[in-house]
Design an enzyme around this catalytic site. Structure first.
Site, PDB file in Angstrom:
ATOM      1  CD  GLU A   7      -6.890  -4.575   2.203  1.00 59.76           C
ATOM      2  OE1 GLU A   7      -7.938  -4.074   3.139  1.00 59.76           O
ATOM      3  OE2 GLU A   7      -6.421  -4.680   1.747  1.00 59.76           O
ATOM      4  CG  PHE A  22       4.720   3.896   1.661  1.00 62.62           C
ATOM      5  CD1 PHE A  22       4.566   2.358   0.947  1.00 62.62           C
ATOM      6  CD2 PHE A  22       5.664   4.691   0.626  1.00 62.62           C
ATOM      7  CE1 PHE A  22       4.355   2.969   0.129  1.00 62.62           C
ATOM      8  CE2 PHE A  22       5.418   4.479  -0.722  1.00 62.62           C
ATOM      9  CZ  PHE A  22       4.443   3.951  -1.253  1.00 62.62           C
ATOM     10  CE  LYS A  26      -6.430   3.767  -0.893  1.00 59.51           C
ATOM     11  NZ  LYS A  26      -7.593   2.951   0.355  1.00 59.51           N
ATOM     12  CG  HIS A  62      -4.827   0.452   2.568  1.00 54.24           C
ATOM     13  ND1 HIS A  62      -5.243   1.004   2.918  1.00 54.24           N
ATOM     14  CD2 HIS A  62      -3.550  -0.261   1.566  1.00 54.24           C
ATOM     15  CE1 HIS A  62      -4.162   2.357   2.037  1.00 54.24           C
ATOM     16  NE2 HIS A  62      -3.047   1.550   1.863  1.00 54.24           N
ATOM     17  CG  HIS A 108      -3.923   5.454  -2.189  1.00 55.95           C
ATOM     18  ND1 HIS A 108      -4.325   5.830  -0.911  1.00 55.95           N
ATOM     19  CD2 HIS A 108      -2.595   4.678  -1.884  1.00 55.95           C
ATOM     20  CE1 HIS A 108      -3.179   5.211   0.003  1.00 55.95           C
ATOM     21  NE2 HIS A 108      -3.186   5.069  -0.431  1.00 55.95           N
ATOM     22  CB  CYS A 152      -1.605   5.123   2.848  1.00 55.41           C
ATOM     23  SG  CYS A 152      -0.863   6.050   1.251  1.00 55.41           S
TER      24      CYS A 152
END
Length: 411
Positions: A314, A399, A335, A303, A340, A163
């Site tokens: 975050e 990830f 998002k 994010h 996403h 991502c």
């Protein structure tokens, strides 16, 4: 002396619009692009919702024959790239073709093409598998097709870092210009992830929202009732140029790339550490690269995936990197509206940051009814807000514990 890098072209395909203008307008209006996925029978899936691309007319970008040889993620990336090139007014000639490069990646690539190819094999054996299967699904083929279309002969590659893909491609492309390898880079990310295999995999990992009865309210970063991210499709591509090159041709300049950093958590394949030390350090490294202090940043496009662990981490990273200034930042997650987009997320969000800087407005975080414990910053809930901005920051995490941060500033 470092070459200064600017953004001169934007292209975007999202669940709320098939171009930059429509996408940005709908994002500022807080419109959700999330709905029940009906392309396949999803009744047995724990999560049945996603942000799909609707009514994308490919005819301005490619012929039907070309389209049949490409996975949808290539369609989206190709469309966004052509939009960005045209927006920049960029012309590729024999003289400059080796000074222009491409860095457009994907987190997963043509998974839907894999599904179809394997289904064809099961139904009819090896002879039924298309000879275009491999070139239709591999991650570097947005750039490959684009290079052939325009005669672009500079570096042509595709970073794939889950991502963080979109932002990492743009950041690395900027460094290619900075070191003098090229003068122009077309960079970003593309993804088509709303297919059965992706839904199964992410659902098995319990990463997806299961708010199937209220799709538009499912993506709710920092909210106490968030239960996972919403899988989406799309693409975001920018044209980066050395400042002197852009000025010499009279290009419109949106913003300057002031700093970029990437690093790793070295902790877990899917979860951030509780203290968010990797993300915090990435933000600090980016501020250092930009030669800026925390107080110089006005807005953060986070994010913000709507996962319980990720959103809290975050927030902790922002508090750790910015100190008390974290409470003065306007922060939002687009998002909440588009879901996403995996490998396209970071590039689409950077484009939103460019437009926020241009228009001096922070997009909203919709569905934020009641922030959860520990999420106590200013997340611009519900409604877009005018904010004086001179420098903005974008975060992307992926990830494998990979992180990316970029700072833009007004020219």
């Amino acid at each position: 002396m470092r070459r200064r890098i600017v953004i001169t072209g934007l292209g975007m395909v999202t669940p709320v619009g098939n171009n930059v203008k429509d996408s940005w307008e709908n994002i500022l209006n807080g419109q959700s692009g999330i709905a029940i996925v009906d392309e396949f029978n999803s009744e047995e899936f724990p999560s049945r919702i996603g942000g799909r691309i609707r009514d994308l007319d490919l005819s301005p970008y490619m012929s039907p024959k070309e389209a049949r040889k490409m996975d949808p993620f290539i369609h989206y990336g190709f469309a966004a790239s052509i939009q960005a090139i045209e927006d920049a007014g960029l012309t590729i000639t024999e003289e400059n073709s080796e000074r222009v490069g491409i860095a457009i990646g994907s987190g997963i690539g043509g998974l839907r093409g894999f599904e179809k190819g394997y289904s064809d094999y099961l139904k009819g054996g090896p002879r039924k598998v298309s000879p275009f299967l491999v070139p239709s699904i591999i991650i570097n083929m947005v750039g490959g097709n684009l290079s052939i279309r325009y005669g672009i002969k500079g570096p042509n590659y595709a970073i794939s870092t889950a991502c963080s893909t979109g932002l990492h491609n743009i950041g690395d492309a900027a460094r290619m210009i900075e070191r003098g390898d090229v003068d122009v880079m077309i960079a970003g990310g593309a993804e088509m992830g709303t297919c059965p295999t992706d839904f199964c995999g992410f659902a098995a990992a319990r990463a997806l929202s299961t708010r199937n009865d209220e799709p538009e309210k499912a993506s709710r970063p920092w909210d106490k009732d968030r239960d996972g991210f919403v899988l989406s499709d799309g693409a975001g591509v920018v044209v980066l140029e050395a400042l002197d090159t852009a000025q010499a041709r009279g290009a419109n300049i949106y913003a300057e790339v002031a700093g970029f950093a990437m690093n790793a958590d070295a902790f877990h394949i899917t979860l951030p550490p509780d203290d968010a030390r990797g993300a915090k350090r990435c933000i600090e490294l980016c501020l250092k690269d930009a030669g800026m202090n925390p107080e110089d940043i006005n807005y953060v496009n986070a994010h913000g995936t709507s996962t319980p662990a990720g959103d809290l981490a975050e927030t902790r990273a922002l508090k750790g990197a910015f100190g008390e200034h974290a409470y003065k930042l306007a922060i939002s997650s687009t998002k909440s509206m588009v879901g996403h987009m995996l490998g396209a997320a970071g590039s689409v969000e950077l484009i939103c940051n460019v437009l926020a800087l241009r228009d001096q407005v922070a997009p909203p975080t919709i569905n934020l009814d009641a922030p959860s414990d520990g999420c106590d910053l200013d997340y611009v809930p519900k409604v877009a807000r005018e904010v004086k901005m001179d420098a903005n920051l974008s975060n992307s995490f992926g990830f494998g514990g990979t992180n990316g941060t970029m700072i833009l500033k007004r020219m």
